[in-house]
Each structure stands twice: as C-alpha cells, then as structure tokens.
Design a protein around this motif. Structure first.
Motif, PDB file in Angstrom:
ATOM      1  N   UNK A   3      31.633  23.002 -13.584  1.00  0.00           N
ATOM      2  CA  UNK A   3      31.339  22.325 -12.420  1.00  0.00           C
ATOM      3  C   UNK A   3      31.369  23.301 -11.053  1.00  0.00           C
ATOM      4  N   UNK A   4      32.483  24.091 -11.051  1.00  0.00           N
ATOM      5  CA  UNK A   4      32.524  25.006 -10.093  1.00  0.00           C
ATOM      6  C   UNK A   4      31.326  25.988 -10.312  1.00  0.00           C
ATOM      7  N   UNK A   5      31.114  26.703 -11.383  1.00  0.00           N
ATOM      8  CA  UNK A   5      30.091  27.503 -11.369  1.00  0.00           C
ATOM      9  C   UNK A   5      28.835  27.047 -11.044  1.00  0.00           C
ATOM     10  N   UNK A   6      28.549  25.826 -11.660  1.00  0.00           N
ATOM     11  CA  UNK A   6      27.411  25.183 -11.156  1.00  0.00           C
ATOM     12  C   UNK A   6      27.196  25.050  -9.758  1.00  0.00           C
ATOM     13  N   UNK A   7      28.255  24.530  -9.053  1.00  0.00           N
ATOM     14  CA  UNK A   7      27.949  24.361  -7.730  1.00  0.00           C
ATOM     15  C   UNK A   7      27.952  25.555  -6.836  1.00  0.00           C
ATOM     16  N   UNK A   8      28.368  26.869  -7.514  1.00  0.00           N
ATOM     17  CA  UNK A   8      28.163  28.038  -6.821  1.00  0.00           C
ATOM     18  C   UNK A   8      26.748  28.469  -7.018  1.00  0.00           C
ATOM     19  N   UNK A   9      26.220  28.245  -8.049  1.00  0.00           N
ATOM     20  CA  UNK A   9      24.815  28.659  -8.404  1.00  0.00           C
ATOM     21  C   UNK A   9      23.708  27.714  -7.573  1.00  0.00           C
ATOM     22  N   UNK A  10      24.064  26.476  -7.361  1.00  0.00           N
ATOM     23  CA  UNK A  10      23.379  25.468  -6.513  1.00  0.00           C
ATOM     24  C   UNK A  10      23.426  26.081  -5.097  1.00  0.00           C
ATOM     25  N   UNK A  11      24.552  26.549  -4.555  1.00  0.00           N
ATOM     26  CA  UNK A  11      24.843  26.910  -3.176  1.00  0.00           C
ATOM     27  C   UNK A  11      24.149  28.103  -2.948  1.00  0.00           C
TER      28      UNK A  11
END
Length: 87
Positions: A3-11
């Motif tokens: 989820x942290x990686x996904x959050x970064x990608x979305x950001x």
C-alpha cells in the motif's frame, strides 16, 4: 508494504483519489496490527485528501474507520466526534 508503494505511485501520477484510498488502506493495515495511533494518522491524512478534492463518499468511509479506531483505542469522545462529522 504494497500500500505504501501504491500510495507513492498514485501521488506521482497526481491521482488524488487513489492516494487517499491507499492512505486509508495503510490505516486499515496498521489497525489490524494493533498500531492504532499510526492508523489514526493515516486515516487523518486520507481524510484531508478526500476533503481537498470534495470526495464526500471517501470522507464518509474514512470518518467511519476513524471512529472505529478511536473505539478500539478506548477514546469514546474522539469516536463520537468522528461519527458526528458524518452528519
């Protein structure tokens, strides 16, 4: 954490809804592992993003989760405040 990686990608992609959703998912994971204070922080960040972009549904879901985590932390006043924010 995925989820942290996904959050970064979305950001990076400027996908604010995706970022807010992943922040909420991080809160869910933290809550499930008993890290309620960190979960509250993640839900708070998620709520800020949903508010910035006027996503009323996302705000409601996040406030509900925030109320639940306050109940789990034995903080009834904060739980009530979060729940009343839904009105």
């Amino acid at each position: 954490m995925f989820h942290t990686a996904a959050r970064t990608l979305f950001r990076v992609a400027a996908d604010h809804h995706g970022e807010a959703t992943e922040e909420s998912n991080i809160g869910d994971a933290l809550r499930q592992t008993g890290r309620v204070d960190e979960a509250m922080g993640a839900y708070g960040r998620s709520l800020e993003l949903f508010r910035e972009h006027e996503d009323w549904y996302g705000q409601g879901v996040t406030l509900d989760k925030l109320a639940d985590v306050h109940v789990a932390a034995h903080r009834p006043a904060e739980a009530r405040a979060a729940a009343e924010s839904l009105k």
